[in-house]
Design an enzyme around this catalytic site. Structure first.
Site, PDB file in Angstrom:
ATOM      1  N   THR A 181      46.485  74.281  58.317  1.00 54.75           N
ATOM      2  CA  THR A 181      47.266  73.040  58.414  1.00 54.75           C
ATOM      3  C   THR A 181      48.174  72.806  57.220  1.00 54.75           C
ATOM      4  O   THR A 181      48.999  71.892  57.245  1.00 54.75           O
ATOM      5  CB  THR A 181      46.329  71.808  58.522  1.00 54.75           C
ATOM      6  OG1 THR A 181      45.439  71.823  57.396  1.00 54.75           O
ATOM      7  CG2 THR A 181      45.537  71.808  59.807  1.00 54.75           C
TER       8      THR A 181
ATOM      9  N   GLY B  57      49.603  74.456  52.997  1.00 53.15           N
ATOM     10  CA  GLY B  57      49.552  75.393  51.882  1.00 53.15           C
ATOM     11  C   GLY B  57      49.551  76.875  52.257  1.00 53.15           C
ATOM     12  O   GLY B  57      50.362  77.342  53.070  1.00 53.15           O
TER      13      GLY B  57
ATOM     14  N   ARG C  60      40.910  71.048  60.108  1.00 55.11           N
ATOM     15  CA  ARG C  60      40.353  69.792  60.647  1.00 55.11           C
ATOM     16  C   ARG C  60      41.425  68.906  61.255  1.00 55.11           C
ATOM     17  O   ARG C  60      41.148  68.165  62.190  1.00 55.11           O
ATOM     18  CB  ARG C  60      39.623  69.028  59.529  1.00 55.11           C
ATOM     19  CG  ARG C  60      38.348  69.684  59.076  1.00 55.11           C
ATOM     20  CD  ARG C  60      37.850  69.070  57.802  1.00 55.11           C
ATOM     21  NE  ARG C  60      38.829  69.247  56.720  1.00 55.11           N
ATOM     22  CZ  ARG C  60      38.654  68.849  55.472  1.00 55.11           C
ATOM     23  NH1 ARG C  60      37.539  68.239  55.138  1.00 55.11           N
ATOM     24  NH2 ARG C  60      39.587  69.068  54.564  1.00 55.11           N
ATOM     25  N   ARG C  61      42.654  68.944  60.718  1.00 59.24           N
ATOM     26  CA  ARG C  61      43.693  68.007  61.177  1.00 59.24           C
ATOM     27  C   ARG C  61      44.418  68.559  62.399  1.00 59.24           C
ATOM     28  O   ARG C  61      45.378  69.331  62.290  1.00 59.24           O
ATOM     29  CB  ARG C  61      44.682  67.743  60.033  1.00 59.24           C
ATOM     30  CG  ARG C  61      44.092  66.879  58.917  1.00 59.24           C
ATOM     31  CD  ARG C  61      44.990  66.818  57.708  1.00 59.24           C
ATOM     32  NE  ARG C  61      45.003  68.059  56.948  1.00 59.24           N
ATOM     33  CZ  ARG C  61      45.736  68.272  55.860  1.00 59.24           C
ATOM     34  NH1 ARG C  61      46.535  67.351  55.410  1.00 59.24           N
ATOM     35  NH2 ARG C  61      45.671  69.427  55.230  1.00 59.24           N
TER      36      ARG C  61
ATOM     37  N   ASP D 264      35.852  71.922  61.553  1.00 57.16           N
ATOM     38  CA  ASP D 264      35.464  71.861  60.151  1.00 57.16           C
ATOM     39  C   ASP D 264      34.631  73.113  59.884  1.00 57.16           C
ATOM     40  O   ASP D 264      33.608  73.323  60.554  1.00 57.16           O
ATOM     41  CB  ASP D 264      34.626  70.583  59.937  1.00 57.16           C
ATOM     42  CG  ASP D 264      34.293  70.339  58.472  1.00 57.16           C
ATOM     43  OD1 ASP D 264      34.103  71.314  57.721  1.00 57.16           O
ATOM     44  OD2 ASP D 264      34.209  69.160  58.097  1.00 57.16           O
TER      45      ASP D 264
ATOM     46  N   ASN E 204      40.709  81.379  54.499  1.00 55.52           N
ATOM     47  CA  ASN E 204      41.520  80.651  53.518  1.00 55.52           C
ATOM     48  C   ASN E 204      41.025  79.229  53.251  1.00 55.52           C
ATOM     49  O   ASN E 204      41.206  78.716  52.149  1.00 55.52           O
ATOM     50  CB  ASN E 204      42.971  80.624  54.037  1.00 55.52           C
ATOM     51  CG  ASN E 204      43.806  79.572  53.358  1.00 55.52           C
ATOM     52  OD1 ASN E 204      44.268  79.759  52.240  1.00 55.52           O
ATOM     53  ND2 ASN E 204      43.995  78.428  54.021  1.00 55.52           N
TER      54      ASN E 204
ATOM     55  N   TYR F  81      33.495  74.891  41.182  1.00 55.87           N
ATOM     56  CA  TYR F  81      34.581  75.561  41.920  1.00 55.87           C
ATOM     57  C   TYR F  81      34.606  77.053  41.574  1.00 55.87           C
ATOM     58  O   TYR F  81      34.708  77.910  42.466  1.00 55.87           O
ATOM     59  CB  TYR F  81      35.939  74.907  41.597  1.00 55.87           C
ATOM     60  CG  TYR F  81      37.093  75.583  42.327  1.00 55.87           C
ATOM     61  CD1 TYR F  81      37.266  75.401  43.687  1.00 55.87           C
ATOM     62  CD2 TYR F  81      37.972  76.427  41.641  1.00 55.87           C
ATOM     63  CE1 TYR F  81      38.304  76.035  44.371  1.00 55.87           C
ATOM     64  CE2 TYR F  81      39.018  77.062  42.310  1.00 55.87           C
ATOM     65  CZ  TYR F  81      39.178  76.864  43.672  1.00 55.87           C
ATOM     66  OH  TYR F  81      40.204  77.508  44.335  1.00 55.87           O
TER      67      TYR F  81
ATOM     68  N   PRO G 117      44.615  84.200  43.939  1.00 57.26           N
ATOM     69  CA  PRO G 117      45.757  83.588  43.259  1.00 57.26           C
ATOM     70  C   PRO G 117      45.385  82.800  42.014  1.00 57.26           C
ATOM     71  O   PRO G 117      44.283  82.278  41.883  1.00 57.26           O
ATOM     72  CB  PRO G 117      46.312  82.611  44.313  1.00 57.26           C
ATOM     73  CG  PRO G 117      45.578  82.877  45.581  1.00 57.26           C
ATOM     74  CD  PRO G 117      44.279  83.498  45.194  1.00 57.26           C
TER      75      PRO G 117
ATOM     76  N   PHE H 112      46.530  71.554  47.067  1.00 60.53           N
ATOM     77  CA  PHE H 112      45.261  71.821  46.389  1.00 60.53           C
ATOM     78  C   PHE H 112      44.945  70.790  45.297  1.00 60.53           C
ATOM     79  O   PHE H 112      43.844  70.213  45.260  1.00 60.53           O
ATOM     80  CB  PHE H 112      45.288  73.238  45.794  1.00 60.53           C
ATOM     81  CG  PHE H 112      44.033  73.611  45.053  1.00 60.53           C
ATOM     82  CD1 PHE H 112      42.946  74.145  45.731  1.00 60.53           C
ATOM     83  CD2 PHE H 112      43.928  73.433  43.686  1.00 60.53           C
ATOM     84  CE1 PHE H 112      41.779  74.484  45.052  1.00 60.53           C
ATOM     85  CE2 PHE H 112      42.768  73.762  42.999  1.00 60.53           C
ATOM     86  CZ  PHE H 112      41.696  74.298  43.680  1.00 60.53           C
TER      87      PHE H 112
END
Ligand code: NDP
Ligand code: 8X3
Length: 254
Positions: free
Chosen positions: A13, A15, A36-37, A62, A89, A155, A185, A192
């Site tokens: 959705t 990026g 999700r969107r 999700d 991703n 993270y 990356p 993000f």
């Protein structure tokens, strides 16, 4: 560079995922778009059809929902079911507080999305690849899978886990013809940082102030290159950073 077959992108959705969808569509693939969107997924699917005549199948889900991921992604309709490339991703960071003051809900969200979600999608899609004797799993890791920085322990732990899963999966798939890669990356300007800082756009913008970050298309370009090597070539991992970034924390700003 042509891709014949189906490419499944988690987190399509926005990026990097959205950019990957465009890159693969331009190369001739049909797409399975997840995130999700649902409304955003439909916009991306329409954009792909308009720009490339691409056929897309949209799955609003999700990745933390194990039952939904396993049920839906292992039984995609018709030709969408023969997934040639899985781009794992979907992922996010939540906050940069010191660990001793961190928010356990944010930890859960990062671990559940970046690690467990990636595992569920992989578990749903790879049996078909093994059966067909071909396929490619491309994980989106991070420089955070190679380094640790202050406020980033959880993270970074999730992205170190992505690295370990990538290496272990490659061992487990040895001899099946299925390839496994990770594209890692550094700083890419997407949603993000806005997500990481809970919608604080000012703080998100400050991450990239005075330097030239990567854009999502730079990563998509790399992912497409990884996917389009000859079948006997497996790119294990690639670290890709802006020229203005020498390490996770060392950034040149003018
Ligand atoms: P964005 O926030 O722009 O995109 C994240 C994508 O992940 C969205 O499509 C979002 O979709 C999806 N996503 C998040 N949580 C879930 C979930 N629970 N279920 C399904 N989809 C989900 O960020 P990026 O494009 O930058 O991030 C993509 C990947 O790249 C992530 O794994 C990130 O860790 C990694 N990365 C990013 C870097 C950067 O600097 N930007 C650097 C290194 C790695 P939706 O909200 O619709 O569900
Ligand atoms: C996102 C890039 O450097 O903020 O993976 O961890 S970083």
């Amino acid at each position: 560079m042509k891709i014949n077959g189906t490419v499944l992108v988690t987190g399509a959705t926005a990026g990097i995922g959205e950019a990957c969808a465009h890159a693969f569509a331009a190369a001739g693939a049909r797409l399975v778009l997840t995130g999700r969107r649902e409304e955003r997924l439909r916009v991306v699917a329409n954009d792909l059809r308009a720009a490339h005549g691409t056929e897309s199948h949209v799955v609003a889900l999700d990745v933390r929902d194990r039952e939904a991921v396993l049920a839906t992604l292992s039984s995609l309709p018709g030709e969408f079911g023969a997934v040639e490339v899985l781009v794992n991703n979907a992922g996010l960071g939540r906050g940069m507080d010191k660990l001793f003051a961190g928010d356990p809900d944010g930890w859960d969200e990062m671990v559940d999305t970046n690690v467990k979600g990636l595992l569920y999608a992989t578990r749903a899609v790879t049996p078909g690849m093994v059966e067909r004797g071909r396929g490619h799993v491309i994980n989106i890791g991070s420089v955070a899978g190679h380094e640790v920085y202050p406020g980033g322990a959880v993270y970074c732990a999730t992205k170190h886990a992505v690295g370990a899963i990538t290496r272990g999966l490659r061992m487990d798939l040895l001899g099946t013809g299925v390839r496994v890669s990770t594209v890692d990356p550094g700083m890419v300007e997407t949603e993000f940082s806005v997500v990481r800082f809970g919608g604080d756009r000012e703080r998100a913008d400050s991450v990239y102030r005075g330097m030239t970050p990567l854009v999502a298309a730079d990563i998509a370009d790399t992912v497409l290159w990884v996917a389009t090597r000859p079948a006997h070539v497996n790119i294990d991992e690639i670290i890709i950073k802006p020229t203005d970034q020498a390490s996770a924390t060392l950034v040149h700003r003018s």
